[in-house]
Design a protein around this motif. Structure first.
Motif: not given
Length: 212
Positions: A149-152, A167-170, A184-185, A201-202
């Motif tokens: 998952q890739i954030g906006a 998971f890659i945040g916005s 990983a997050r 998680t980083v």
């Protein structure tokens, strides 16, 4: 695409998935969702027909309809993919917004959600069942595993590897050449300058591990 689509899931990215199919002039037959309270309601005049595991609707998939899974939760997403593979012998289709750019030599798997203004560069490899939100950049030579998952607005620079279920945040920036391990997050707005271990998680600029 000649067949209409049934969207599994009526929350989260489901409304955006409908908009993507509308942008490509693909008919959406209806939604299925596990939440019975939603049944009988509509999203932008498209009905929520019943449960995601209702064989009465699932039997249409593969014969009269295609399927797309619009579920954010990876475990349930994986369950639904397995169900479609085993019960209907089909793979979910991709939902790619008409304004997204996908290089002609990018490799794209099945069941991906690729929203508006996403840029997928030359020589990239995108696995299956990924969620890539609006405006994200997947630069040349980058690789995304399944269920990523890739954030906006995130930027995945050249030759980055993002492994399965990460998971890659916005607004995140992954600098060229790093590897983000399985599960990983990366927290929103982080700048990742070195590789991230599996299940880690980083967060921050530069991103550092968060102790559990």
């Amino acid at each position: 695409m000649e067949k209409p689509v049934i969207i599994l899931g009526a929350k989260g990215i489901a409304h955006s998935a409908l908009e993507i199919f509308n942008s490509n002039k693909v008919v959406v037959f209806g939604f299925l969702d596990e939440d019975q309270k939603l049944h009988g309601h509509e999203i932008n005049v498209v009905p929520i027909l019943g449960h995601t595991e209702d064989d009465g609707f699932l039997k249409l998939i593969g014969k009269k309809c295609e399927a797309f899974i619009a579920v954010d939760d990876n475990k349930y997403r994986q369950f639904l993919v397995k169900m479609l593979n085993e019960k209907r012998k089909v793979q979910p289709i991709n939902a790619i917004h008409e304004t997204a750019y996908v290089s002609t030599d990018a490799e794209i798997g099945h069941g991906n959600f690729i929203n508006a203004k996403v840029n997928i560069g030359a020589g990239t490899k995108v696995g299956s069942h990924c969620i890539i939100n609006s405006g994200a950049i997947i630069d040349h030579g980058a690789t995304l595993g399944d269920f990523v998952q890739i954030g906006a607005g995130a930027i995945v620079n050249s030759n980055v590897i993002v492994e399965e279920d990460a998971f890659i945040g916005s607004g995140v920036i992954l600098v060229s050449g790093v590897t983000i391990g399985k599960n990983a997050r990366v927290g929103a707005g982080s700048v990742v300058i070195s590789s991230v271990k599996a299940n880690e998680t980083v967060f921050g600029n530069p991103a550092v591990a968060i102790k559990k």
